[in-house]
Design a protein around this motif. Structure first.
Motif, mmCIF file in Angstrom:
data_model
loop_
_atom_site.group_PDB
_atom_site.id
_atom_site.type_symbol
_atom_site.label_atom_id
_atom_site.label_comp_id
_atom_site.label_asym_id
_atom_site.label_seq_id
_atom_site.Cartn_x
_atom_site.Cartn_y
_atom_site.Cartn_z
ATOM 1 N N ILE A 143 0.267 3.016 14.127
ATOM 2 C CA ILE A 143 0.135 1.830 13.272
ATOM 3 C C ILE A 143 -0.144 2.224 11.831
ATOM 4 O O ILE A 143 0.324 1.585 10.887
ATOM 5 N N GLY A 144 -0.890 3.312 11.646
ATOM 6 C CA GLY A 144 -1.198 3.758 10.294
ATOM 7 C C GLY A 144 -0.028 4.381 9.571
ATOM 8 O O GLY A 144 -0.046 4.482 8.337
ATOM 9 N N ALA A 145 1.002 4.811 10.310
ATOM 10 C CA ALA A 145 2.122 5.517 9.687
ATOM 11 C C ALA A 145 3.438 4.742 9.727
ATOM 12 O O ALA A 145 4.271 4.883 8.828
ATOM 13 N N ARG B 96 12.676 -3.390 6.838
ATOM 14 C CA ARG B 96 13.132 -4.226 5.728
ATOM 15 C C ARG B 96 12.286 -4.042 4.473
ATOM 16 O O ARG B 96 12.813 -3.859 3.385
ATOM 17 N N TRP B 97 10.982 -4.080 4.618
ATOM 18 C CA TRP B 97 10.091 -4.017 3.458
ATOM 19 C C TRP B 97 9.560 -2.613 3.167
ATOM 20 O O TRP B 97 8.960 -2.399 2.134
ATOM 21 N N ASP B 98 9.743 -1.694 4.097
ATOM 22 C CA ASP B 98 9.228 -0.335 3.958
ATOM 23 C C ASP B 98 7.727 -0.345 3.686
ATOM 24 O O ASP B 98 7.207 0.389 2.854
ATOM 25 N N ARG B 99 7.047 -1.196 4.394
ATOM 26 C CA ARG B 99 5.595 -1.314 4.322
ATOM 27 C C ARG B 99 5.016 -1.223 5.732
ATOM 28 O O ARG B 99 5.695 -1.554 6.710
ATOM 29 N N PRO B 100 3.756 -0.808 5.851
ATOM 30 C CA PRO B 100 3.124 -0.798 7.169
ATOM 31 C C PRO B 100 3.169 -2.188 7.802
ATOM 32 O O PRO B 100 3.074 -3.209 7.116
ATOM 33 N N TYR B 101 3.298 -2.229 9.109
ATOM 34 C CA TYR B 101 3.344 -3.509 9.810
ATOM 35 C C TYR B 101 2.093 -4.333 9.548
ATOM 36 O O TYR B 101 2.141 -5.569 9.509
ATOM 37 N N THR B 102 0.975 -3.664 9.348
ATOM 38 C CA THR B 102 -0.284 -4.374 9.125
ATOM 39 C C THR B 102 -0.346 -5.043 7.752
ATOM 40 O O THR B 102 -1.272 -5.812 7.491
ATOM 41 N N GLU B 103 0.607 -4.761 6.888
ATOM 42 C CA GLU B 103 0.683 -5.471 5.610
ATOM 43 C C GLU B 103 1.581 -6.705 5.696
ATOM 44 O O GLU B 103 1.580 -7.536 4.787
ATOM 45 N N LEU B 104 2.332 -6.809 6.789
ATOM 46 C CA LEU B 104 3.274 -7.914 6.929
ATOM 47 C C LEU B 104 2.629 -9.085 7.662
ATOM 48 O O LEU B 104 3.170 -9.650 8.605
ATOM 49 N N GLN C 68 -9.495 -5.015 11.489
ATOM 50 C CA GLN C 68 -9.116 -4.589 10.146
ATOM 51 C C GLN C 68 -8.223 -5.609 9.453
ATOM 52 O O GLN C 68 -8.394 -5.906 8.268
ATOM 53 N N VAL C 69 -7.270 -6.166 10.182
ATOM 54 C CA VAL C 69 -6.255 -7.034 9.585
ATOM 55 C C VAL C 69 -6.700 -8.494 9.498
ATOM 56 O O VAL C 69 -6.477 -9.164 8.492
#
Length: 351
Positions: free
Chosen positions: A162-164, A169-177, A213-214
């Protein structure tokens, strides 16, 4: 509660989503056009309208001591589905991506699987071939990647992934989506004395890893699909729990009210979902007396996120399907349908 044995210990809602691997999505999200957002500091990412007002009215009706529908704090229970309600679920459920990504590590420990199906197909990287794998083969993959290790080992492996891992689509961690308006709704309810729960068809152990965390939701307030564990001892005598390929609770559809009764012991008075998998949860929530808040998120914003239904003439989807029948039930029973396009001035925290 469902008491059945599965070779994967995870429900078929997750399995069927693997077909979405055929979808190739890229590019950045498009900023939202200017809209009429709230100006009072409450739910700031919600546009003025019936959806935002429904939340405000409900909280006032249940927290004002002079209200006939006032609820004491111990009865203030709010349930949130996760995939498609709190964070992005397209083009494929995050946990399925995790399981497929774990196959090389599993094969490294068991080289004899390298030329055995379905592991051989997954290792080939051929997404079309993976999407054609039958359910039985997918169950073997899930069993191999989600079980057979201690709960601590699973936690460490999933946390590292999850951290990596990043969304294509957004090239961001899933936890930012995660959806900023839903984060605000959780915070507003919590500030109003509500205890907020995640009630998900996804794996309970998987979601618990990042829920605090999220979302600020502790592991004991996550109700999800649960697999069995076996108590035993490590070589040094340390007591351990080992994850087993046995399904204890399929926390999807009718399993959600069953899971909430089992894990929470109270009927929620507010429930948020986005698909046919949440229908029974909203029905169960509305079965009690007094004020009730039942909301369904309609993904109708292809520019900032995705658009799928097939309600409202949107494209059909095996993932997070919002059917015309569900839409009709919502209208008939007074559930609030949230339009991502019209009700949210921003979608993600990074917008």
């Amino acid at each position: 509660m469902h008491s059945v044995t599965s070779s994967a210990g995870i429900n078929r809602r997750v399995l069927i989503s693997t077909a979405a691997l055929l979808t190739a999505l890229s590019g950045a999200s498009i900023p939202s056009s200017a809209q009429t957002a709230s100006s009072d500091g409450v739910l700031p990412s919600w546009n003025e309208g019936p959806a935002r007002q429904a939340i405000l009215d409900f909280v006032r009706a249940t927290t004002d001591p002079s209200s006939p529908t006032y609820l004491p704090p111990e009865e203030r229970i709010a349930a949130f589905d996760q995939d498609g309600t709190l964070w992005v679920e397209h083009p494929i459920y995050t946990q399925v991506v995790y399981c497929l990504d774990r196959v090389p590590a599993v094969v490294a420990k068991k080289p004899e699987l390298r030329n055995v199906e379905p592991f051989k197909t997954v290792l080939s990287g051929n997404r079309e071939a993976v999407a054609r794998l039958p359910i039985r083969d997918l169950e073997r993959i899930l069993a191999a990647t989600l079980t057979g290790m201690t709960v601590e080992e699973f936690h460490a492996e999933a946390k590292n992934w999850i951290g990596a891992a990043k969304h294509p689509r957004w090239d961001r961690p899933y936890t930012e989506l995660v959806y900023q308006p839903m984060l605000e709704a959780i915070r507003y309810l919590r500030d109003s004395g509500y205890k907020t729960y995640i009630v998900t068809g996804g794996g309970q152990d998987f979601v618990r890893i990042y829920a605090g965390q999220v979302y600020g939701i502790p592991p004991e307030q996550v109700v999800g699909t649960a697999g069995g564990t076996t108590y035993g001892y490590a070589k040094d005598g340390t007591p351990i729990l080992t994850k087993e390929p046995k399904l204890l609770l399929n926390n999807d559809k009718a399993g959600k009210p069953e899971g909430m009764h089992l894990m929470i012991g109270r009927r929620p008075v507010a429930a948020f979902g986005n698909s046919i998998g949440d229908r029974q949860m909203l029905e169960w929530t509305g079965g009690g007396g007094g004020a009730r808040l039942r909301m369904l998120l309609l993904h109708d914003d292809a520019a900032r996120e995705y658009a799928y239904g097939p309600a409202s003439g949107l494209p059909d989807s095996k993932i997070g399907s919002f059917t015309p029948a569900l839409y009709d039930e919502a209208k008939k029973k007074g559930w609030t349908v949230i339009s991502m396009k019209n009700d949210w001035s921003r979608v993600f925290p990074f917008d």
